[in-house]
Design a protein around this motif. Structure first.
Motif, short mmCIF file in Angstrom:
data_model
loop_
_atom_site.label_atom_id
_atom_site.label_comp_id
_atom_site.label_asym_id
_atom_site.label_seq_id
_atom_site.Cartn_x
_atom_site.Cartn_y
_atom_site.Cartn_z
N ALA A 73 2.36 -8.05 -34.88
CA ALA A 73 3.11 -8.84 -35.71
C ALA A 73 2.22 -8.78 -37.44
O ALA A 73 3.22 -8.26 -38.58
CB ALA A 73 3.46 -10.29 -35.67
N CYS A 74 1.28 -8.78 -37.27
CA CYS A 74 0.23 -8.84 -38.63
C CYS A 74 0.46 -7.43 -39.00
O CYS A 74 0.54 -7.17 -40.36
CB CYS A 74 -1.30 -8.78 -38.27
SG CYS A 74 -1.51 -10.80 -38.23
N GLU A 75 0.43 -6.53 -38.12
CA GLU A 75 0.47 -4.93 -38.39
C GLU A 75 1.80 -4.45 -39.31
O GLU A 75 1.68 -3.80 -40.36
CB GLU A 75 0.29 -4.06 -37.57
CG GLU A 75 0.01 -2.48 -37.84
CD GLU A 75 -0.50 -1.76 -37.03
OE1 GLU A 75 -1.25 -0.34 -36.81
OE2 GLU A 75 -0.45 -2.03 -35.49
N GLN A 76 2.88 -5.07 -38.53
CA GLN A 76 3.98 -4.79 -39.12
C GLN A 76 4.21 -5.40 -40.69
O GLN A 76 5.16 -5.15 -41.40
CB GLN A 76 5.01 -5.20 -38.19
CG GLN A 76 5.30 -4.48 -36.98
CD GLN A 76 6.38 -4.99 -36.11
OE1 GLN A 76 7.32 -5.62 -36.48
NE2 GLN A 76 6.37 -4.65 -34.67
N PHE A 343 -3.31 -23.39 -34.83
CA PHE A 343 -1.83 -23.58 -35.07
C PHE A 343 -1.26 -22.90 -36.18
O PHE A 343 -0.10 -22.65 -36.24
CB PHE A 343 -1.58 -25.31 -35.32
CG PHE A 343 -1.55 -25.95 -33.90
CD1 PHE A 343 -0.57 -25.74 -32.88
CD2 PHE A 343 -2.74 -26.89 -33.46
CE1 PHE A 343 -0.80 -26.30 -31.71
CE2 PHE A 343 -2.91 -27.31 -32.24
CZ PHE A 343 -1.81 -27.24 -31.36
N PHE A 344 -1.87 -23.13 -37.31
CA PHE A 344 -1.15 -22.49 -38.47
C PHE A 344 -1.15 -21.01 -38.65
O PHE A 344 -0.32 -20.27 -39.61
CB PHE A 344 -1.97 -23.02 -39.84
CG PHE A 344 -1.41 -24.45 -39.88
CD1 PHE A 344 -0.20 -24.91 -40.31
CD2 PHE A 344 -2.33 -25.63 -39.76
CE1 PHE A 344 0.11 -26.32 -40.11
CE2 PHE A 344 -2.24 -26.92 -39.83
CZ PHE A 344 -0.92 -27.31 -40.06
N ILE A 345 -2.03 -20.35 -38.10
CA ILE A 345 -1.92 -18.67 -37.97
C ILE A 345 -0.66 -18.34 -37.40
O ILE A 345 0.26 -17.52 -38.13
CB ILE A 345 -3.36 -17.96 -37.20
CG1 ILE A 345 -4.39 -18.10 -38.23
CG2 ILE A 345 -2.73 -16.68 -36.81
CD1 ILE A 345 -5.57 -17.52 -37.39
N PRO A 346 -0.20 -18.84 -36.34
CA PRO A 346 1.09 -18.30 -35.74
C PRO A 346 2.26 -18.67 -36.82
O PRO A 346 3.26 -17.86 -36.89
CB PRO A 346 1.28 -19.10 -34.58
CG PRO A 346 -0.03 -19.34 -34.15
CD PRO A 346 -0.87 -19.39 -35.34
N TYR A 353 6.58 -12.87 -41.55
CA TYR A 353 7.47 -11.80 -40.96
C TYR A 353 9.17 -12.04 -41.18
O TYR A 353 9.81 -11.09 -41.57
CB TYR A 353 7.25 -12.02 -39.38
CG TYR A 353 7.96 -10.78 -38.34
CD1 TYR A 353 7.32 -9.51 -38.27
CD2 TYR A 353 9.29 -10.93 -37.98
CE1 TYR A 353 8.05 -8.73 -37.54
CE2 TYR A 353 10.05 -10.20 -37.59
CZ TYR A 353 9.58 -9.02 -37.00
OH TYR A 353 9.88 -7.94 -36.13
N ARG A 354 9.37 -13.33 -40.91
CA ARG A 354 10.78 -13.65 -41.34
C ARG A 354 11.24 -13.20 -42.81
O ARG A 354 12.27 -12.87 -43.06
CB ARG A 354 11.00 -15.19 -41.11
CG ARG A 354 11.14 -15.29 -39.53
CD ARG A 354 10.90 -16.88 -39.38
NE ARG A 354 12.32 -17.61 -39.73
CZ ARG A 354 13.12 -18.02 -38.78
NH1 ARG A 354 12.85 -17.81 -37.60
NH2 ARG A 354 14.10 -18.61 -39.26
N ILE A 355 10.38 -13.46 -43.72
CA ILE A 355 10.52 -13.10 -45.22
C ILE A 355 10.67 -11.82 -45.29
O ILE A 355 11.49 -11.29 -45.90
CB ILE A 355 9.62 -13.88 -46.24
CG1 ILE A 355 9.39 -15.26 -45.95
CG2 ILE A 355 9.43 -13.30 -47.48
CD1 ILE A 355 8.31 -15.97 -46.77
#
Length: 365
Positions: A73-76, A343-346, A353-355
């Motif tokens: 997800a981070c890479e995308q 908790f806050f990294i995810p 990602y949603r933005i």
């Protein structure tokens, strides 16, 4: 990511349950009692409720991403730079967790069972076993969890029943222990009990589907909350404050009270086996996950070559504290840091990602 095997709900749930509860068998109940006194059981309920809420937020946001790891997800979202940055941060957090816990088991065995055995020998045997376990991969690790964890939970339940006669209801008073500030403000440090839920977002691709991952997380959070609450409540009921602050290993101390007839006078020795199995499974899972993160972060082909260097790094870090009390103080520091990151990294990654892929998500709906 294509996997020959995929993790089902039982395997994943049992693994996550162990990652949550294992630390409650060591120093965490004492940390909570020092902070909140007799009200440590309320603190446990309080942080359990907040952790459950945070997990609910994480999983609701993450469901739009689907069954991909947090690294992918981070890479995308931000390319290799964000992926490498997140990988290094997460690796550092996981190493800080395992380095403390991987030292606690040899220390406890030396203190309780083998006082004349050099700690270095116990530690070497332990890390060899952990390295061998990590070599066989996540599927084997989780399958072993699925076999052992239900049996161990039943054994813990039986031990709890034998401890109940030693409980004194008067030890619950005063209800708010050392005060509401300690209970509801500084007590938030104990969110680290559930910080290992971050692992779920790392091994997501190994799951059968997102629904299995989500349900496994809920099962682990609920089971971990119940077991943690029972351990802390019994500890508070059995030992009055401030006596309860004196024991480094509260769970072990409670099992020393159990005597069954004239033949079973050393039940705590049996508890050591439970302790050792849970910590061995915990450390094995963690070592694999750390190697897997590094493999995924830097697009390596294999993870097994990383086992030796990482176990050496973890072992070296774990021996930085010279004494058990220094190790205990370090565990308090880690407990204050890990919750916010875990908790806050995810949450932050899911929001980003949603933005970025807002239009894509709308088309999927």
């Amino acid at each position: 990511m294509k996997n020959k095997f995929l993790l089902g709900k039982k395997e994943l749930s049992c693994t996550l349950i162990n990652l949550i509860i294992v630390k409650m068998l060591f120093v965490y109940p004492r940390i909570m009692v020092i902070n909140s006194g007799n009200a440590a059981w309320i603190q446990c309920l309080y942080v359990s409720a907040i952790s459950f809420l945070l997990y609910y937020i994480c999983i609701k946001l993450y469901e739009k991403i689907g069954k991909i790891s947090i690294m992918e997800a981070c890479e995308q979202i931000g390319g290799k730079f964000l992926k490498i940055t997140a990988g290094i941060i997460i690796t550092a957090i996981l190493i800080s967790n395992i380095a403390i816990n991987i030292r606690l088991l040899p220390e406890s065995i030396k203190t309780v069972l083998l006082p004349l055995t050099p700690i270095e020998l116990l530690f070497i045997v332990f890390i060899i076993a952990v390295s061998l376990g990590a070599f066989f991969g996540i599927y084997s690790i989780c399958r072993i969890h699925a076999l052992f964890i239900p049996v161990i939970i039943i054994c813990l339940g039986i031990l709890f029943l034998f401890i109940v006669p030693h409980a004194d209801i008067n030890n619950l008073f005063p209800i708010f222990g050392l005060g509401t500030y300690n209970l509801f403000v500084t007590g938030l440090d104990s969110l680290s009990i559930f910080s290992d839920i971050l692992v779920l977002f790392i091994i997501m691709p190994f799951c059968e589907n997102f629904s299995v991952a989500k349900k496994s997380g809920y099962t682990a959070m609920i089971s971990g909350s119940v077991i943690s609450f029972l351990i802390v409540l019994l500890y508070v009921l059995v030992y009055s404050y401030p006596t309860s602050t004196e024991f480094i290993f509260p769970s072990y101390q409670m099992t020393r009270l159990i005597k069954i007839g004239d033949f079973f006078q050393r039940v705590e020795a049996f508890f050591e086996y439970i302790w050792a199995i849970l910590m061995l499974l915990y450390s094995t899972a963690y070592l694999f996950i750390i190697c897997h993160i590094w493999k995924e972060t830097f697009n390596l082909k294999y993870y097994r070559e990383l086992i030796l260097p990482f176990i050496i790094i973890i072992g070296g870090i774990s021996f930085i504290p010279g004494t058990l009390m220094e190790l205990y103080k370090l565990s308090e520091i880690v407990a204050r840091i890990t919750p916010s990151i875990s908790f806050f990294i995810p949450i932050l990654i899911a929001l980003a990602y949603r933005i970025k892929f807002k239009s894509k998500i709308k088309l999927q709906q």
